[in-house]
Design a protein around this motif. Structure first.
Motif, short mmCIF file in Angstrom:
data_model
loop_
_atom_site.label_atom_id
_atom_site.label_comp_id
_atom_site.label_asym_id
_atom_site.label_seq_id
_atom_site.Cartn_x
_atom_site.Cartn_y
_atom_site.Cartn_z
N ARG A 1 69.94 75.45 74.02
CA ARG A 1 69.03 75.07 75.12
C ARG A 1 69.12 73.59 75.47
O ARG A 1 69.44 72.75 74.63
CB ARG A 1 67.58 75.44 74.79
CG ARG A 1 66.93 74.59 73.74
CD ARG A 1 65.41 74.72 73.80
NE ARG A 1 64.86 73.98 74.93
CZ ARG A 1 63.61 74.07 75.36
NH1 ARG A 1 62.77 74.89 74.75
NH2 ARG A 1 63.17 73.35 76.36
N LEU A 2 68.82 73.30 76.71
CA LEU A 2 68.86 71.93 77.19
C LEU A 2 67.75 71.11 76.53
O LEU A 2 66.59 71.50 76.54
CB LEU A 2 68.67 71.90 78.71
CG LEU A 2 68.63 70.50 79.35
CD1 LEU A 2 70.00 69.82 79.27
CD2 LEU A 2 68.17 70.59 80.80
N ILE A 3 68.14 69.99 75.94
CA ILE A 3 67.14 69.01 75.49
C ILE A 3 67.03 67.92 76.54
O ILE A 3 65.97 67.68 77.10
CB ILE A 3 67.52 68.43 74.12
CG1 ILE A 3 67.58 69.55 73.06
CG2 ILE A 3 66.54 67.34 73.70
CD1 ILE A 3 66.27 70.28 72.80
N SER A 4 68.14 67.26 76.83
CA SER A 4 68.17 66.31 77.94
C SER A 4 69.65 66.09 78.27
O SER A 4 70.40 65.61 77.41
CB SER A 4 67.48 65.00 77.55
OG SER A 4 67.19 64.23 78.69
N TYR A 5 70.03 66.45 79.48
CA TYR A 5 71.44 66.45 79.84
C TYR A 5 72.09 65.10 79.56
O TYR A 5 71.54 64.08 79.97
CB TYR A 5 71.61 66.81 81.33
CG TYR A 5 73.04 66.91 81.76
CD1 TYR A 5 73.79 68.03 81.46
CD2 TYR A 5 73.65 65.86 82.42
CE1 TYR A 5 75.13 68.12 81.84
CE2 TYR A 5 74.99 65.93 82.79
CZ TYR A 5 75.72 67.06 82.49
OH TYR A 5 77.03 67.13 82.84
N LYS B 1 72.24 69.02 74.20
CA LYS B 1 71.61 70.31 73.97
C LYS B 1 71.04 70.35 72.55
O LYS B 1 71.27 69.44 71.76
CB LYS B 1 72.61 71.46 74.14
CG LYS B 1 72.89 71.84 75.59
CD LYS B 1 73.94 70.97 76.24
CE LYS B 1 75.26 71.02 75.51
NZ LYS B 1 76.16 69.90 75.91
N THR C 1 69.11 61.13 83.27
CA THR C 1 69.24 62.32 82.46
C THR C 1 68.23 63.33 82.98
O THR C 1 67.32 62.96 83.74
CB THR C 1 69.03 62.03 80.97
OG1 THR C 1 69.22 63.24 80.21
CG2 THR C 1 67.62 61.52 80.69
N ILE C 2 68.40 64.59 82.58
CA ILE C 2 67.43 65.61 82.98
C ILE C 2 66.87 66.23 81.71
O ILE C 2 67.59 66.87 80.96
CB ILE C 2 68.08 66.69 83.86
CG1 ILE C 2 68.57 66.02 85.15
CG2 ILE C 2 67.10 67.80 84.18
CD1 ILE C 2 69.80 66.64 85.70
N ALA C 3 65.59 65.98 81.47
CA ALA C 3 64.98 66.43 80.22
C ALA C 3 64.54 67.88 80.34
O ALA C 3 63.89 68.27 81.30
CB ALA C 3 63.78 65.55 79.89
N TRP D 1 63.20 69.12 77.41
CA TRP D 1 62.31 69.13 76.24
C TRP D 1 61.70 67.74 76.19
O TRP D 1 62.34 66.77 76.60
CB TRP D 1 63.11 69.42 74.98
CG TRP D 1 62.35 69.21 73.70
CD1 TRP D 1 62.47 68.16 72.84
CD2 TRP D 1 61.36 70.07 73.13
NE1 TRP D 1 61.60 68.30 71.78
CE2 TRP D 1 60.92 69.47 71.95
CE3 TRP D 1 60.79 71.29 73.54
CZ2 TRP D 1 59.93 70.04 71.14
CZ3 TRP D 1 59.81 71.86 72.73
CH2 TRP D 1 59.39 71.25 71.54
#
Lengths: 416, 222
Positions: free
Chosen positions: A204-208, A211, B123-125, B127
């Motif tokens: 799952r994405l944590i912050s691009y 993961k 960035t794209i969070a 979480w």
């Protein structure tokens, strides 16, 4: 000429994450010392003349000065003690303090106990506690936690260095799979499986571009490291001691955004460095450690390392800061598998933070202990097999890393 | 040499205390301060392990001191920066003394920054910390505001996460005045009006594939 600093033993509890907790913190410290005594029977608690405690956050321990509980429990009344706290570089900074104490001639045998109990709150609350080491006035409340800051730095770094998501995923795979040979590692104890690059890419994405499987683990754990003079090392553990031949500690801004155009770096390394991408404090502390240890070419002179892989991306950034590769060669350096167990400079054979775990105050000590085990030839008795043993190592690097690269230490350890 | 000691009247202060005339409370109903309270426990079946639940709730006073004008500026819909009168460097987030060692901790002066910025990195969070989970996914950018030599973190709204770009021009948008609390959450970034996203590409598609499940996950949060 100051005195040589030696490491003659150490141990960790298993690293794990709640919900029950498997020992008290002071109990864990006692067990780490007892395991060290099994390896070094001549070492007695009575030989210690200083204790340094390595602990990051009293938010996790719900107790101010928790080191007093441990010290008292160990029966060490009267012995001088104090705590070192320096974010994720707490363990490295504690060794730095112990080394200074020995080099000064004031102390001969220094014990370091490190720990963190991150399972005392939920994972998301824990992330927020750790993020309180960022500048909370400016960063925490805008959704900021460390994986997000690191992702913002790594995203730009990867573009500029032509490193892909798949490239850094191989680092996560390497370290988590190395941890499968290490019974104390959290990955071994919990997830307990070998993974592939696809597993990392699909997590799952944590912050691009980061993961879930690119991230280290929140942990509970305790560690003990025994540091001393060469005289004492020769007396109690003549066949299995290592020397701290180089050490460096450096610093950078608390907010990663403040590294653009910072005059302190510009006057050292020229304009444009480190930007928001490079770990200047890692480069700077490595330069200090290399100079002290006489390292001319790190790739040739260093056999392996235990480095601060809080994220797979940061391990890649650290390779560059340690001088293993430059902008043109870093992607190939990773793709050539140089840092795997079959490569010429294995990194994190113990599993690193990605596999072993990251109980902050114990983490740097865990890296030292794994490096010590490799140099002292103790991997066959500490790991499950020889798969994660570096063949005949002479020299290892240990790296401990805080904040967004805000404090970083590097140590060069050599076999004797 | 005689040492002269100035004795002050007991009630006289050495510094004039601020006279706080504007005071607002916007405490949510569920925020209470009980201090340390044990609120429960659990014991294993074999009665060898016990966990105890401790609740700790505490009100902090963040005294912004010399940085206050930045935070007061937010209430007024302004971005206040500082500038060194010696070397000319300027900053948001602010520094009350210059970072250049040659300026030897020169005190800086306040300058109002334009409400424009440029993305340095992003960035794209998917979480975040507990207090931010329901706002996910969050585009977090570090952007240089006005002439600032440093980049400041904040959220970027008003666009699809996968369309964010390095170097893109931004405007600063404040919340309505009555919703502001004097914290950095009083504003966010948005693309400038003339900005248009570039067409879909493989990286954007990869980001979209990673982000779409986050929208679904957030819907499941209570």
């Amino acid at each position: 000429m100051s005195r040589k600093v030696c490491i003659i033993g150490g141990a960790t509890t298993p690293f794990d994450y709640g919900p029950t907790g498997f020992e008290s913190i002071e109990g864990g410290a006692a067990e780490c010392i007892k395991e060290t005594q099994q390896d070094v029977p001549e070492f007695s608690l009575r030989d210690l003349d200083l204790m340094i405690y390595s602990h990051f956050s009293v938010h996790f321990s719900h107790q101010l000065a928790p080191e007093w509980i441990i010290h008292d429990h160990l029966g060490l009344v009267g012995l001088p003690h104090y705590r070192v706290e320096n974010g994720g570089n707490t363990g490295g900074s504690a060794l730095y303090a112990a080394a200074l104490a020995i080099m000064s001639g004031h102390h001969d045998v220094v014990g370091i106990v490190g720990w963190e109990t991150m399972d005392s709150v939920s994972q998301s609350q824990g992330s927020e506690f750790i993020a309180m080491a960022s500048d909370i006035r400016y960063e925490l409340m805008v959704g900021g936690i460390y994986p997000i800051y690191y992702a913002a730095m790594a995203n730009k770094w990867m573009k500029e260095n032509h490193v892909t998501e798949e490239d850094v995923a191989t680092i996560a795979v390497k370290n988590k799979n190395n941890a499968m040979d290490n019974p104390k590692a959290q990955w071994y104890r919990n997830d307990h499986r070998y993974i592939t690059v696809d597993d990392v890419m699909n997590s799952r994405l944590i912050s691009y571009p980061i993961k879930k499987y690119d991230c280290c683990l929140m942990s509970r754990g305790v560690a003990f490291l025994l540091v001393c003079t060469e005289e004492y090392a020769k007396k109690v553990n003549p066949d299995h001691y290592v020397t701290v031949d180089g050490m460096g500690l450096s610093s950078c801004t608390i907010r990663a955004g403040d590294r653009l155009n910072n005059p302190g770096w510009t006057e050292r390394y020229g304009p444009g460095y480190p930007g928001m991408t490079e770990f200047a404090a890692c480069r700077n502390s490595a330069e200090k450690a290399y100079k002290m240890a006489g390292i001319k070419d790190p790739l040739k002179d260093i056999d392996f390392g235990e480095i601060h892989d809080a994220f797979s991306t940061s391990e890649a950034q650290i390779y560059k800061a340690l001088g293993f590769a430059d902008e043109k060669t870093i992607a190939k350096f990773i793709r050539d598998e140089r840092t795997t167990m079959h490569g010429d400079i294995p990194m994190n054979p113990g599993g690193g933070l990605l596999g072993y775990g990251h109980p902050v105050g114990a983490t740097g000590l865990m890296s030292m202990i794994e490096c010590y085990y490799q140099l002292a030839g103790m991997i066959p008795q500490k790991h499950l097999s020889k798969k994660t043993e570096v063949p005949d190592p002479e020299c290892g690097v240990v790296n401990s890393h805080a904040g967004t690269g805000t404090s970083i230490s590097n140590f060069i350890l050599r076999r004797h | 040499m005689t040492l002269s000691v100035v004795m002050k009247n007991k009630k006289e202060k050495f510094a004039d205390p601020p006279n706080f005339t504007e005071k607002k409370e916007y405490r949510p109903a569920d925020v209470t301060e009980k201090g340390l309270v044990f609120v429960g426990h659990e014991i294993s079946e074999d009665r060898t392990v016990m966990n105890q639940f401790l609740h700790y709730d505490q009100l902090y006073t963040i005294r912004h001191g010399w940085n206050s004008r930045f935070f007061i500026g937010l209430l007024e819909g302004k971005i206040m920066g500082t500038r060194c009168p010696k070397c000319g460097d300027s900053w948001v987030p602010v520094r009350t003394h210059c970072w250049n060692l040659d300026c030897n901790l020169q005190k800086t002066e306040w300058v109002e920054m334009p409400l424009t910025a440029q993305v340095h990195t992003w960035t794209i969070a998917g979480w975040s910390g507990r207090s931010s989970l329901k706002r996910l996914p969050i585009i977090l950018v570090y952007a240089n505001i006005g002439t600032s030599k440093v980049a400041m973190a904040n959220e970027l709204h008003g666009m699809n996460p996968w369309d964010v770009e390095f170097g893109m021009p931004l405007k600063i948008v404040f919340k309505p005045k009555e919703q502001r609390v004097g914290a950095v959450t009083d504003f966010h970034f948005e693309p400038v009006d003339f900005w248009k996203p570039t067409p879909m590409n493989p990286e954007k598609q990869r980001i979209k594939d990673l982000v779409m499940p986050v929208y679904e996950w957030v819907k499941t949060l209570k």
